[in-house]
Design an enzyme around this catalytic site. Structure first.
Site, short mmCIF file in Angstrom:
data_model
loop_
_atom_site.label_atom_id
_atom_site.label_comp_id
_atom_site.label_asym_id
_atom_site.label_seq_id
_atom_site.Cartn_x
_atom_site.Cartn_y
_atom_site.Cartn_z
CG ASP A 22 -16.71 18.16 9.00
OD1 ASP A 22 -16.21 18.72 10.10
OD2 ASP A 22 -16.65 18.42 8.09
CG ASN A 24 -14.48 21.54 11.86
OD1 ASN A 24 -14.53 20.61 10.94
ND2 ASN A 24 -13.12 21.72 12.33
CG ASP A 26 -12.18 19.79 8.97
OD1 ASP A 26 -13.08 18.90 9.02
OD2 ASP A 26 -11.26 19.52 9.94
CG ASP A 30 -15.40 17.25 13.80
OD1 ASP A 30 -16.59 17.15 14.19
OD2 ASP A 30 -15.35 18.17 13.10
CG ASP A 208 -3.31 -0.46 17.11
OD1 ASP A 208 -4.55 -0.69 16.24
OD2 ASP A 208 -2.55 -0.04 16.75
CD GLU A 265 -5.59 -4.98 15.67
OE1 GLU A 265 -6.04 -4.77 14.41
OE2 GLU A 265 -4.73 -4.22 16.11
O1 ISL Z 1 -3.68 -6.27 8.90
C1 ISL Z 1 -4.04 -7.22 9.60
C2 ISL Z 1 -5.10 -8.24 9.56
O2 ISL Z 1 -6.07 -7.71 8.60
C3 ISL Z 1 -3.11 -7.44 11.04
O3 ISL Z 1 -2.11 -8.09 10.44
C4 ISL Z 1 -2.68 -5.96 11.63
O4 ISL Z 1 -2.11 -6.34 12.69
C5 ISL Z 1 -3.70 -4.85 11.61
O5 ISL Z 1 -3.79 -4.36 10.65
C6 ISL Z 1 -3.50 -3.89 12.87
O6 ISL Z 1 -4.53 -2.91 12.95
C7 ISL Z 1 -4.07 -1.77 13.75
O7 ISL Z 1 -2.84 -1.35 13.92
C8 ISL Z 1 -2.76 -0.68 12.69
C9 ISL Z 1 -3.71 0.16 12.08
O8 ISL Z 1 -3.07 0.61 10.82
C10 ISL Z 1 -5.02 -0.62 12.12
O9 ISL Z 1 -6.08 0.37 11.71
C11 ISL Z 1 -5.32 -0.96 13.34
O10 ISL Z 1 -6.59 -1.74 13.63
C12 ISL Z 1 -1.27 -0.05 13.02
O11 ISL Z 1 -1.64 0.88 14.16
#
Ligand code: ISL
Length: 521
Positions: A22, A24, A26, A30, A208, A265
């Site tokens: 961090d 700043n 808060d 960041d 993601d 992912e």
């Molecule tokens: O939770 C899972 C496996 O442990 C998966 O089922 C799931 O797809 C995963 O949590 C997805 O994660 C991603 O997207 C989420 C976010 O909260 C996570 O931090 C991110 O890595 C929603 O955007």
């Protein structure tokens, strides 16, 4: 795949920005905090940063709920801060990859606000999944899907006329409505986002929920009893085949930027289905989560490696390895906690760094941080805690801020004592400052291991060959002749042939003790 691609044998370091540093005062990490600590990453010989989301967001899911994908949230320092980060990282030869969140937006995104205001049957609603409810008065959700964080995946809205009306789909929190990727506007806007960051010098993206953007026609019910934060391959919420068309579109855009990389992912366990995402015209890399799913067990480790290599072999992709991230339990805790957990985590790190391909290290892993299991309930922030009706404490335990220096919280993470999650007093022994001066520390261990991995010729190459080993040990020769041995048993074992160059703990009488791994050449 191009054999020369920088990402094919790279070390990525995941920065969870709230928790890194961090600048700043808060209490929340960041981007300038990261800029100030790039020397830490340089000393770790990392090739690239994966920065979890920093775009404009109400932070319902700490940035995975994006309200403006082409701007940086003021909490993290705004656009000037990311510009400083891009140039400072590049000056040190470190690439920067950013998280993008195409499956959903924040409910504060102008598109979603417009959809709420426009009412049923309008074009604005076609960018999301709005559906009428079931039952005589629409009082039941359109199907039985649950949110990954718990509770129904549907929330009913109040229509512009003031009455309860349609439902919208959110596979995650209520504040993360799922986008409808069948609407071409959604892709067009995502293309703008990709180009916006690539044009500013970003080196690629972690995508993601890359297996989530397409939904089956008719949104059929799922089977009952799906657990929070997990799903199987037959779950209709994820991995619909039409998602591959989306990835082909993304690849076409990214291919305009020759060195850029995409990392998906992809929570799909079946090898053939997982590998489809790594076809030559889809993602460059896919996370392989098998090592996060297993215990410290030789048979399970061999099986996970074999399986991962079989999966990438299907379409000649690059293997990836990771032991943890911001969604899963930290490995020190997974392997038993305390001293034994740490010994095993170091042994597994050595094993992971010996494997051919690309690795992802999660911030704090290099310090041997454990999960913080006793966070008081009143500080828990992961939406999973509320949405599961206080039955699942969620992922805050692996997101506690990093300890940098000093003898008491906030350990140089911030100038404020009021850090966004409290830091345990016993982390005084785990600060970067304390570990930096100690050749036996976990940080020194990671620095040495990563330096060897970068410098020595034995780490070039893509092969892996199993060597004879006791059943509770793992021994392989990989890449350019590197031998790795890990003892997951209860008694010391002889080292394989070769000259030991590094180990995760002391050897005893020239033998490999339990919970230790060694490299030999
Ligand atoms: O939770 C899972 C496996 O442990 C998966 O089922 C799931 O797809 C995963 O949590 C997805 O994660 C991603 O997207 C989420 C976010 O909260 C996570 O931090 C991110 O890595 C929603 O955007």
């Amino acid at each position: 795949m191009s054999p020369a691609a920088w990402w094919s044998n790279a070390v990525f370091y995941q920065v969870y920005p709230r928790s890194f540093a961090d600048s700043n005062g808060d209490g929340v990490g960041d981007i300038d905090g990261l800029v100030a600590h790039l020397d830490h990453l340089e000393r770790l010989s990392v090739d690239a940063i994966w920065l979890s989301p920093v775009m404009v967001s109400p932070m319902a899911d700490h940035g995975y709920d994006v309200a403006d994908p082409r701007d940086i949230d003021p909490l993290f320092g705004g656009m000037p801060a990311i510009e400083r980060l891009i140039s400072a990282a590049h000056e040190r030869g470190i690439k920067l990859t950013m998280d993008v969140v195409p499956n959903h937006t924040s409910s504060a995104h102008p598109w979603f606000q417009a959809a709420l205001a426009a009412g049923p049957g309008t074009d604005a609603r076609e960018r999301y999944y709005f559906r009428d409810g079931l039952g005589s008065a629409g009082e039941l959700p359109p199907n039985n899907w649950t949110s990954v964080f718990g509770g129904s995946a549907w929330t009913r809205v109040v229509e512009p006329d003031g009455n309860p009306g349609q439902y919208y789909l959110h596979l995650f929190d209520t504040e993360q409505p799922d986008l409808n990727w069948e609407n071409p506007e959604v892709f067009d806007d995502f293309e703008k986002t990709l180009r916006f960051w690539l044009d500013r010098g970003v080196d690629g993206f972690r995508i993601d929920v890359a297996h989530g953007m397409a939904k089956p026609p008719g949104l059929p019910d799922a089977k009952e009893g799906v657990k929070v934060l997990s799903h199987s391959d037959d779950d209709p919420r994820f991995n619909h085949p039409s998602v591959h068309e989306v990835h082909r579109g993304i690849r076409k855009v990214v291919d305009n930027y020759p060195d850029a990389v995409t990392i998906g992912e992809v929570w799909v366990m079946d090898n053939a289905l997982w590998a489809e995402y790594l076809r030559p015209d889809e993602l460059h890399l896919g996370f392989n989560f098998r090592l996060t799913k297993i215990g410290f067990d030789a048979g399970e480790i061999r099986h996970a490696i074999d399986n991962s290599l079989a999966a990438i072999g299907i379409h000649d992709a690059v293997p990836t390895w990771t032991l943890s991230n911001h969604d899963v339990d930290r490995e020190v805790t997974r392997y038993g906690g305390g001293e034994i957990g740490l010994r095993r985590a170091r042994a597994m790190a050595l094993l992971m760094l010996a494997l051919p391909g690309t690795v992802f290290v999660y911030n704090g892993e290099e310090l041997g941080l454990p999960d913080v299991l006793d966070l008081p309930e009143e500080v828990l922030q992961d939406p999973t805690w509320e949405r599961s009706g206080h039955t699942e404490r969620g992922r805050d335990k692996c997101r506690v801020p990093l300890p940098w220096s000093g003898d008491a919280p906030p350990f140089g993470f911030s100038t404020s004592d009021d850090t966004w999650l409290p830091m345990p007093a016993e982390w005084a022994a785990l600060t970067v400052q304390k570990q930096q001066g100690d050749p036996e520390s976990t940080l020194s261990f990671f620095q040495k291991a990563l330096e060897l991995r970068r410098k020595r010729v034995e780490f070039d190459g893509v092969e892996l060959e199993w060597l004879t080993s006791p059943s509770d040990a793992v021994i392989f020769r990989a890449r350019g002749g590197l031998v790795c041995a890990l003892n997951a048993g209860e008694t010391a074992i002889p080292l394989p042939a070769g000259e030991p160059i590094f180990a995760s703990g002391p050897l005893v009488d020239g033998q490999l003790p339990p919970d230790v791994a060694a490299w030999l050449v």
